[in-house]
Design an enzyme around this catalytic site. Structure first.
Site, PDB file in Angstrom:
ATOM      1  N   ARG A  10       0.729  -1.460  -0.234  1.00 28.38           N
ATOM      2  CA  ARG A  10      -0.168   0.252  -0.091  1.00 28.38           C
ATOM      3  C   ARG A  10       1.094   1.152   0.110  1.00 28.38           C
ATOM      4  NH1 ARG A  10      -2.795  -2.875  -1.690  1.00 28.38           N
ATOM      5  NH2 ARG A  10      -5.278  -3.329  -1.041  1.00 28.38           N
ATOM      6  N   HIS A  18      -1.009  -0.467 -10.448  1.00 29.93           N
ATOM      7  CA  HIS A  18      -1.561  -1.062  -9.738  1.00 29.93           C
ATOM      8  C   HIS A  18      -2.153  -3.168 -10.437  1.00 29.93           C
ATOM      9  CE1 HIS A  18      -4.136  -1.659  -5.477  1.00 29.93           C
ATOM     10  NE2 HIS A  18      -3.607  -2.791  -5.750  1.00 29.93           N
TER      11      HIS A  18
HETATM   12  P1  NAP Z   1      -0.651 -11.080   5.725  1.00 27.18           P
HETATM   13  O1  NAP Z   1      -0.614 -12.965   5.763  1.00 27.18           O
HETATM   14  O2  NAP Z   1      -1.722 -10.735   7.340  1.00 27.18           O
HETATM   15  O3  NAP Z   1       0.680 -10.998   6.324  1.00 27.18           O
HETATM   16  C1  NAP Z   1       1.375  -9.589   6.729  1.00 27.18           C
HETATM   17  C2  NAP Z   1       2.468  -9.887   7.395  1.00 27.18           C
HETATM   18  O4  NAP Z   1       3.317  -8.570   7.746  1.00 27.18           O
HETATM   19  C3  NAP Z   1       2.560 -10.757   8.416  1.00 27.18           C
HETATM   20  O5  NAP Z   1       4.083 -11.454   8.143  1.00 27.18           O
HETATM   21  C4  NAP Z   1       3.141 -10.000   9.935  1.00 27.18           C
HETATM   22  O6  NAP Z   1       3.931 -10.050  10.528  1.00 27.18           O
HETATM   23  C5  NAP Z   1       3.449  -8.027   8.835  1.00 27.18           C
HETATM   24  N1  NAP Z   1       3.196  -7.167  10.238  1.00 27.18           N
HETATM   25  C6  NAP Z   1       2.207  -6.879  10.349  1.00 27.18           C
HETATM   26  N2  NAP Z   1       2.033  -5.901  10.358  1.00 27.18           N
HETATM   27  C7  NAP Z   1       3.154  -5.679  10.485  1.00 27.18           C
HETATM   28  C8  NAP Z   1       4.607  -4.747  12.053  1.00 27.18           C
HETATM   29  N3  NAP Z   1       3.936  -3.864  12.660  1.00 27.18           N
HETATM   30  N4  NAP Z   1       5.831  -4.832  11.620  1.00 27.18           N
HETATM   31  C9  NAP Z   1       6.550  -5.735  11.312  1.00 27.18           C
HETATM   32  N5  NAP Z   1       5.888  -7.012  10.166  1.00 27.18           N
HETATM   33  C10 NAP Z   1       4.232  -6.715  10.367  1.00 27.18           C
HETATM   34  O7  NAP Z   1      -0.984 -10.407   4.469  1.00 27.18           O
HETATM   35  P2  NAP Z   1      -1.247 -11.392   3.297  1.00 27.18           P
HETATM   36  O8  NAP Z   1      -1.577 -11.670   2.656  1.00 27.18           O
HETATM   37  O9  NAP Z   1       0.649 -11.804   2.987  1.00 27.18           O
HETATM   38  O10 NAP Z   1      -0.666  -9.660   2.553  1.00 27.18           O
HETATM   39  C11 NAP Z   1       0.629  -8.254   3.008  1.00 27.18           C
HETATM   40  C12 NAP Z   1      -0.023  -7.485   1.827  1.00 27.18           C
HETATM   41  O11 NAP Z   1      -0.145  -7.114   1.043  1.00 27.18           O
HETATM   42  C13 NAP Z   1      -2.225  -6.841   1.945  1.00 27.18           C
HETATM   43  O12 NAP Z   1      -2.219  -5.674   3.605  1.00 27.18           O
HETATM   44  C14 NAP Z   1      -2.691  -6.271   1.057  1.00 27.18           C
HETATM   45  O13 NAP Z   1      -2.229  -4.529   1.373  1.00 27.18           O
HETATM   46  C15 NAP Z   1      -1.109  -5.877   0.132  1.00 27.18           C
HETATM   47  N6  NAP Z   1      -1.633  -6.965  -1.062  1.00 27.18           N
HETATM   48  C16 NAP Z   1      -1.326  -6.144  -2.348  1.00 27.18           C
HETATM   49  C17 NAP Z   1      -1.793  -6.662  -3.874  1.00 27.18           C
HETATM   50  C18 NAP Z   1      -1.535  -5.135  -4.919  1.00 27.18           C
HETATM   51  O14 NAP Z   1      -2.106  -5.589  -5.911  1.00 27.18           O
HETATM   52  N7  NAP Z   1      -1.292  -4.393  -4.654  1.00 27.18           N
HETATM   53  C19 NAP Z   1      -2.814  -7.573  -3.851  1.00 27.18           C
HETATM   54  C20 NAP Z   1      -3.120  -8.118  -2.506  1.00 27.18           C
HETATM   55  C21 NAP Z   1      -2.008  -8.192  -1.174  1.00 27.18           C
HETATM   56  P3  NAP Z   1       3.796 -11.783  11.755  1.00 27.18           P
HETATM   57  O15 NAP Z   1       3.563 -12.602  10.665  1.00 27.18           O
HETATM   58  O16 NAP Z   1       4.476 -11.314  13.118  1.00 27.18           O
HETATM   59  O17 NAP Z   1       1.968 -11.751  11.289  1.00 27.18           O
END
Ligand code: NAP
Length: 312
Positions: free
Chosen positions: A227, A275
């Protein structure tokens, strides 16, 4: 017998809404998937499928217990839905594969200096640069969730030296793992390419501010597939201009489409993508949503939901 109605509450383009309705209906033939209609009566609906929903429309579902989001990122829902409504986000292995492919594509592009060669071509310059071995290139992934872990696997399969950073400490094969504030300082000092795959939360908003970006290894590059608001863009532009950051691949913006007059279009060292890193696949995502909804109607248990206090 009448089929149970599941409302699809969305604020997306009409063609896209229709395509989603078709895919969802195919995946859930035993239910009736209906575009939300404000004049209809949804007194029995305890689940809704959502894509950028208007919270006022969701408020018209008095029995709503949970929503199935079609997107992986849920920061808007976290801030707009009452806390007693569970948010189930999209966790789709296909999405993770698509994202890992995008991370690998842009990492290889930076690793093999494609932006530099494109600039040289534009200026008619024939100049060869040293090729660094993948094992000598440290690629750091911020966020080790569903998407970050898939990206790490793709990167280490391709020979890169992979680092990862998460909130809680982790141990992953072939990844040097860091966590917490201090861990981030060490991570940024080491990584040649930093890939952002964090959710947008109160803690990650503005995380890569001037101080943090300045802690990056000199001439390191950045890829943001998460994001926009995780980065302070004004600080980033300054650090690109003075060469501290070599290149930034940006796929996400505060306002999309990026406006014509935005200075980022013409900032040297920036690659802009509209995007496209990991679009949701309607077929596989509808199947994931269907599995969650079916399990709920069979067991009465709401699927694993977003932790509202953490924000992801
Ligand atoms: P997820 O499974 O919830 O994983 C989030 C990761 O971020 C976890 O490892 C978490 O740590 C870490 N995290 C969260 N807050 C943190 C902090 N304050 N400090 C350090 N680490 C932190 O999410 P995901 O499915 O991988 O997706 C991640 C993001 O990608 C989504 O939220 C979305 O915004 C983005 N996304 C973008 C697109 C695009 O097309 N651009 C598409 C899909 C998703 P822990 O392991 O310790 O919980």
């Amino acid at each position: 017998m009448d089929r149970t109605v599941i409302p699809f509450v969305s604020d997306i383009a009409e063609a896209s809404r229709q395509a989603w309705l078709d895919h969802l209906q195919t995946a859930l033939p035993e239910f009736q998937i209906e575009a939300f209609d404000r004049s209809a009566d949804y007194v029995d609906a305890d689940v809704a499928i959502v894509a950028n929903p208007d919270p006022q429309q969701l408020a018209q579902l008095p029995e709503l217990k949970w929503v199935q989001s079609l997107w992986a990122g849920v920061e808007k829902l976290v801030h707009s839905l009452p806390s007693d409504i569970a948010i189930v986000r999209m966790v789709d292995p296909q999405l993770a594969r698509t994202m890992a492919e995008a991370v690998l594509t842009m990492t290889l592009s930076l690793h093999r200096d494609l932006p530099l060669y494109a600039a040289q071509q534009a200026a008619g310059i024939w100049e060869q640069h040293t090729v660094t071995r993948a094992k000598d290139r440290k690629v750091g992934v911020l966020g080790l969730g569903a998407l970050g872990r898939a990206a790490c696997e793709a990167l280490s399969r391709n020979g890169f030296d992979v680092l990862g950073w998460s909130r809680s400490p982790k141990s992953l094969p072939d990844v040097q793992c860091f966590s917490g504030d201090e861990g981030l300082t060490d991570f940024l000092r080491l990584a040649d390419i930093v890939v952002i795959l964090l959710p947008l939360t109160d803690e990650t908003r503005g995380l890569l501010d001037h101080t943090r970006l300045s802690q990056m290894k000199p001439a390191a590059s950045l890829i943001n597939f998460a994001r926009a608001s995780i980065i302070d863009h004004a600080a980033l532009v300054g650090l690109l201009e003075n060469g501290h950051v070599r290149h930034a691949v940006l796929d996400v913006f505060e306002v999309e489409p990026l406006t014509q007059h935005d200075p980022l279009w013409n900032t040297k060292g920036v690659t802009i993508l509209p995007h496209v890193s990991a679009p949701t696949n309607m077929t596989t995502a509808s199947q994931i949503a269907a599995n969650n909804i079916r399990a709920f109607f069979e067991t009465g248990q709401v699927p694993q939901a977003v932790d509202r206090a953490r924000g992801y």
